[in-house]
Design a protein around this motif. Sequence first.
Motif, mmCIF file in Angstrom:
data_model
loop_
_atom_site.group_PDB
_atom_site.id
_atom_site.type_symbol
_atom_site.label_atom_id
_atom_site.label_comp_id
_atom_site.label_asym_id
_atom_site.label_seq_id
_atom_site.Cartn_x
_atom_site.Cartn_y
_atom_site.Cartn_z
ATOM 1 N N ILE A 171 2.968 0.781 29.172
ATOM 2 C CA ILE A 171 3.420 1.874 30.033
ATOM 3 C C ILE A 171 2.449 3.045 29.969
ATOM 4 O O ILE A 171 2.008 3.445 28.893
ATOM 5 C CB ILE A 171 4.839 2.338 29.635
ATOM 6 C CG1 ILE A 171 5.829 1.181 29.803
ATOM 7 C CG2 ILE A 171 5.263 3.567 30.441
ATOM 8 C CD1 ILE A 171 7.212 1.458 29.272
ATOM 9 N N SER A 172 2.098 3.560 31.146
ATOM 10 C CA SER A 172 1.334 4.806 31.243
ATOM 11 C C SER A 172 2.041 5.692 32.267
ATOM 12 O O SER A 172 2.899 5.241 33.025
ATOM 13 C CB SER A 172 -0.124 4.533 31.654
ATOM 14 O OG SER A 172 -0.173 3.904 32.919
ATOM 15 N N TYR A 173 1.642 6.935 32.289
ATOM 16 C CA TYR A 173 2.336 7.898 33.146
ATOM 17 C C TYR A 173 1.333 8.635 34.032
ATOM 18 O O TYR A 173 0.218 8.932 33.608
ATOM 19 C CB TYR A 173 3.092 8.929 32.299
ATOM 20 C CG TYR A 173 4.121 8.314 31.378
ATOM 21 C CD1 TYR A 173 5.385 7.998 31.856
ATOM 22 C CD2 TYR A 173 3.823 8.060 30.042
ATOM 23 C CE1 TYR A 173 6.325 7.420 31.008
ATOM 24 C CE2 TYR A 173 4.751 7.494 29.207
ATOM 25 C CZ TYR A 173 6.011 7.177 29.687
ATOM 26 O OH TYR A 173 6.931 6.619 28.848
ATOM 27 N N ALA A 174 1.740 8.916 35.244
ATOM 28 C CA ALA A 174 0.954 9.756 36.154
ATOM 29 C C ALA A 174 1.795 10.998 36.457
ATOM 30 O O ALA A 174 3.013 10.914 36.687
ATOM 31 C CB ALA A 174 0.634 9.017 37.451
ATOM 32 N N VAL A 175 1.150 12.140 36.439
ATOM 33 C CA VAL A 175 1.851 13.408 36.660
ATOM 34 C C VAL A 175 2.056 13.611 38.159
ATOM 35 O O VAL A 175 1.137 13.414 38.965
ATOM 36 C CB VAL A 175 1.046 14.584 36.066
ATOM 37 C CG1 VAL A 175 1.715 15.921 36.390
ATOM 38 C CG2 VAL A 175 0.899 14.413 34.569
ATOM 39 N N GLY A 176 3.240 14.003 38.542
ATOM 40 C CA GLY A 176 3.551 14.372 39.923
ATOM 41 C C GLY A 176 3.550 15.887 40.063
ATOM 42 O O GLY A 176 3.324 16.619 39.089
ATOM 43 N N THR A 177 3.804 16.353 41.263
ATOM 44 C CA THR A 177 3.798 17.797 41.517
ATOM 45 C C THR A 177 5.068 18.202 42.261
ATOM 46 O O THR A 177 5.427 17.583 43.273
ATOM 47 C CB THR A 177 2.576 18.205 42.363
ATOM 48 O OG1 THR A 177 1.394 17.821 41.655
ATOM 49 C CG2 THR A 177 2.539 19.698 42.618
ATOM 50 N N LEU A 178 5.703 19.227 41.750
ATOM 51 C CA LEU A 178 6.817 19.856 42.448
ATOM 52 C C LEU A 178 6.268 21.110 43.117
ATOM 53 O O LEU A 178 5.699 21.979 42.451
ATOM 54 C CB LEU A 178 7.935 20.252 41.475
ATOM 55 C CG LEU A 178 9.045 21.145 42.054
ATOM 56 C CD1 LEU A 178 9.836 20.396 43.116
ATOM 57 C CD2 LEU A 178 9.954 21.644 40.945
ATOM 58 N N THR A 179 6.421 21.198 44.429
ATOM 59 C CA THR A 179 5.976 22.380 45.167
ATOM 60 C C THR A 179 7.201 23.180 45.574
ATOM 61 O O THR A 179 8.086 22.662 46.269
ATOM 62 C CB THR A 179 5.167 21.981 46.418
ATOM 63 O OG1 THR A 179 4.042 21.195 45.996
ATOM 64 C CG2 THR A 179 4.686 23.206 47.174
ATOM 65 N N VAL A 180 7.266 24.424 45.117
ATOM 66 C CA VAL A 180 8.360 25.326 45.488
ATOM 67 C C VAL A 180 7.818 26.256 46.570
ATOM 68 O O VAL A 180 6.830 26.967 46.344
ATOM 69 C CB VAL A 180 8.869 26.144 44.280
ATOM 70 C CG1 VAL A 180 9.981 27.101 44.710
ATOM 71 C CG2 VAL A 180 9.352 25.213 43.179
ATOM 72 N N GLU A 181 8.431 26.198 47.747
ATOM 73 C CA GLU A 181 7.982 26.991 48.891
ATOM 74 C C GLU A 181 8.896 28.190 49.094
ATOM 75 O O GLU A 181 10.084 28.152 48.755
ATOM 76 C CB GLU A 181 7.960 26.120 50.135
ATOM 77 C CG GLU A 181 6.992 24.948 50.001
ATOM 78 C CD GLU A 181 7.055 23.982 51.170
ATOM 79 O OE1 GLU A 181 7.965 24.103 52.013
ATOM 80 O OE2 GLU A 181 6.193 23.099 51.228
ATOM 81 N N GLY A 182 8.347 29.237 49.676
ATOM 82 C CA GLY A 182 9.127 30.437 49.977
ATOM 83 C C GLY A 182 10.166 30.158 51.054
ATOM 84 O O GLY A 182 9.985 29.275 51.900
ATOM 85 N N VAL A 183 11.267 30.879 50.998
ATOM 86 C CA VAL A 183 12.317 30.732 52.006
ATOM 87 C C VAL A 183 12.275 31.926 52.960
ATOM 88 O O VAL A 183 11.765 33.000 52.624
ATOM 89 C CB VAL A 183 13.718 30.608 51.361
ATOM 90 C CG1 VAL A 183 13.817 29.347 50.527
ATOM 91 C CG2 VAL A 183 14.054 31.810 50.515
ATOM 92 N N ALA A 184 12.819 31.729 54.128
ATOM 93 C CA ALA A 184 12.829 32.789 55.151
ATOM 94 C C ALA A 184 13.774 33.910 54.728
ATOM 95 O O ALA A 184 14.900 33.666 54.289
ATOM 96 C CB ALA A 184 13.267 32.210 56.494
#
Length: 153
Positions: free
Chosen positions: A23-36
Amino acid sequence: MGTSAVGTYPITAIEAADANYNISYAVGTLTVEGVALLITADYKSEAYGADLPELTVSYEGLVNGDLTPATLATISTTGLGTSAVGTYPITAIEAADANYNISYTIGTLTVDAVDLLITADDKSKEYGADLPELTVSYEGLVNGDLTPATLAT
Protein backbone atom coordinates in the motif's frame (compact mmCIF):
# COMPACT_ATOMS: atom_id res chain seq x y z
CA MET A 1 -12.93 21.34 8.60
CA GLY A 2 -16.35 22.94 7.99
CA THR A 3 -14.93 26.30 9.04
CA SER A 4 -11.69 26.23 7.04
CA ALA A 5 -10.73 29.50 5.39
CA VAL A 6 -10.55 29.89 1.62
CA GLY A 7 -7.51 28.05 0.28
CA THR A 8 -6.23 24.57 -0.45
CA TYR A 9 -5.63 21.82 2.05
CA PRO A 10 -4.00 18.39 1.70
CA ILE A 11 -6.15 15.29 1.94
CA THR A 12 -4.27 12.24 3.16
CA ALA A 13 -5.22 8.61 3.66
CA ILE A 14 -3.44 6.52 6.31
CA GLU A 15 -3.52 3.22 8.20
CA ALA A 16 -4.91 0.93 5.51
CA ALA A 17 -3.71 -2.66 5.93
CA ASP A 18 -3.90 -5.78 3.81
CA ALA A 19 -1.15 -8.42 3.55
CA ASN A 20 -2.01 -8.93 -0.13
CA TYR A 21 -1.05 -5.38 -1.10
CA ASN A 22 1.94 -3.08 -0.98
CA ILE A 23 0.00 0.00 0.00
CA SER A 24 1.12 3.52 -0.87
CA TYR A 25 -0.71 6.80 -0.60
CA ALA A 26 -1.19 9.79 -2.89
CA VAL A 27 -2.14 13.15 -1.40
CA GLY A 28 -5.35 14.78 -2.64
CA THR A 29 -6.37 18.42 -2.40
CA LEU A 30 -9.36 20.02 -0.76
CA THR A 31 -10.12 23.42 -2.29
CA VAL A 32 -12.22 25.76 -0.16
CA GLU A 33 -13.76 28.51 -2.31
CA GLY A 34 -15.25 31.81 -1.21
CA VAL A 35 -19.02 32.12 -0.99
CA ALA A 36 -21.15 34.96 -2.33
CA LEU A 37 -21.84 37.78 0.12
CA LEU A 38 -24.25 40.55 -0.87
CA ILE A 39 -23.90 43.80 1.08
CA THR A 40 -26.94 46.05 0.68
CA ALA A 41 -26.96 49.70 1.73
CA ASP A 42 -30.17 50.09 3.74
CA TYR A 43 -32.81 52.57 2.62
CA LYS A 44 -33.10 55.63 4.86
CA SER A 45 -35.24 58.76 5.01
CA GLU A 46 -35.01 62.12 6.70
CA ALA A 47 -37.01 65.32 6.84
CA TYR A 48 -35.62 68.32 4.97
CA GLY A 49 -33.21 70.14 7.30
CA ALA A 50 -32.85 67.20 9.71
CA ASP A 51 -29.58 65.53 10.64
CA LEU A 52 -28.43 62.74 8.35
CA PRO A 53 -29.60 59.37 9.73
CA GLU A 54 -27.08 56.69 10.63
CA LEU A 55 -26.17 54.80 7.46
CA THR A 56 -26.24 51.01 7.77
CA VAL A 57 -25.94 47.88 5.64
CA SER A 58 -27.50 44.42 5.60
CA TYR A 59 -25.70 41.17 4.75
CA GLU A 60 -26.95 38.20 2.77
CA GLY A 61 -24.78 35.10 2.57
CA LEU A 62 -22.74 35.10 5.79
CA VAL A 63 -21.88 31.58 6.98
CA ASN A 64 -20.14 29.83 9.89
CA GLY A 65 -21.57 32.24 12.45
CA ASP A 66 -19.92 35.28 10.86
CA LEU A 67 -21.79 38.49 11.68
CA THR A 68 -19.83 40.77 9.32
CA PRO A 69 -16.98 40.49 6.85
CA ALA A 70 -13.47 40.87 8.31
CA THR A 71 -13.18 44.47 7.08
CA LEU A 72 -16.42 46.46 7.28
CA ALA A 73 -17.74 48.44 4.34
CA THR A 74 -17.41 52.20 4.08
CA ILE A 75 -20.94 53.64 3.73
CA SER A 76 -21.64 57.04 2.20
CA THR A 77 -24.28 59.15 0.46
CA THR A 78 -24.31 62.31 -1.60
CA GLY A 79 -27.29 63.51 0.46
CA LEU A 80 -26.70 65.75 3.44
CA GLY A 81 -28.82 67.22 6.22
CA THR A 82 -29.02 70.35 4.09
CA SER A 83 -29.95 68.55 0.86
CA ALA A 84 -33.10 69.48 -1.04
CA VAL A 85 -36.14 67.20 -1.13
CA GLY A 86 -35.39 64.21 -3.37
CA THR A 87 -33.49 60.95 -3.44
CA TYR A 88 -29.78 60.34 -3.10
CA PRO A 89 -27.78 57.10 -3.52
CA ILE A 90 -26.30 55.34 -0.51
CA THR A 91 -23.26 53.21 -1.39
CA ALA A 92 -21.19 50.66 0.47
CA ILE A 93 -17.64 49.90 -0.70
CA GLU A 94 -14.32 48.46 0.42
CA ALA A 95 -15.53 45.57 2.58
CA ALA A 96 -13.04 42.71 2.53
CA ASP A 97 -12.91 39.10 3.63
CA ALA A 98 -10.94 36.36 1.87
CA ASN A 99 -13.72 33.86 2.59
CA TYR A 100 -16.34 35.78 0.58
CA ASN A 101 -16.91 37.00 -2.97
CA ILE A 102 -18.44 40.37 -2.09
CA SER A 103 -20.93 42.32 -4.17
CA TYR A 104 -22.97 45.41 -3.34
CA THR A 105 -26.46 46.84 -3.81
CA ILE A 106 -27.03 50.60 -3.70
CA GLY A 107 -29.61 51.97 -1.26
CA THR A 108 -31.50 55.26 -1.31
CA LEU A 109 -31.71 58.22 1.06
CA THR A 110 -35.04 60.00 0.68
CA VAL A 111 -35.27 63.60 1.88
CA ASP A 112 -38.93 64.40 2.60
CA ALA A 113 -40.60 67.81 2.61
CA VAL A 114 -41.54 69.36 5.97
CA ASP A 115 -44.72 71.26 6.81
CA LEU A 116 -44.68 75.04 6.36
CA LEU A 117 -47.56 77.23 7.52
CA ILE A 118 -47.83 80.65 5.84
CA THR A 119 -50.14 83.02 7.68
CA ALA A 120 -51.35 86.28 6.18
CA ASP A 121 -50.64 88.87 8.88
CA ASP A 122 -53.61 90.84 10.26
CA LYS A 123 -53.69 94.47 9.07
CA SER A 124 -55.99 97.45 9.53
CA LYS A 125 -56.47 100.82 7.86
CA GLU A 126 -58.73 103.80 8.10
CA TYR A 127 -61.51 104.22 5.62
CA GLY A 128 -60.22 105.96 2.48
CA ALA A 129 -56.55 105.45 3.42
CA ASP A 130 -54.08 103.62 1.24
CA LEU A 131 -53.88 99.88 1.61
CA PRO A 132 -51.09 98.97 4.09
CA GLU A 133 -48.28 96.71 3.02
CA LEU A 134 -49.57 93.13 3.18
CA THR A 135 -47.18 90.69 4.82
CA VAL A 136 -47.03 87.05 5.84
CA SER A 137 -45.44 85.07 8.64
CA TYR A 138 -43.82 81.66 8.30
CA GLU A 139 -43.94 78.77 10.74
CA GLY A 140 -41.84 75.71 10.04
CA LEU A 141 -38.90 77.04 8.03
CA VAL A 142 -35.74 74.98 8.62
CA ASN A 143 -32.20 74.75 7.37
CA GLY A 144 -31.60 78.51 7.63
CA ASP A 145 -34.31 79.26 5.03
CA LEU A 146 -35.88 82.71 5.44
CA THR A 147 -38.69 82.24 2.92
CA PRO A 148 -39.95 79.53 0.60
CA ALA A 149 -38.35 79.46 -2.88
CA THR A 150 -41.38 81.18 -4.42
CA LEU A 151 -43.01 83.84 -2.27
CA ALA A 152 -46.71 83.85 -1.48
CA THR A 153 -48.85 86.47 -3.24
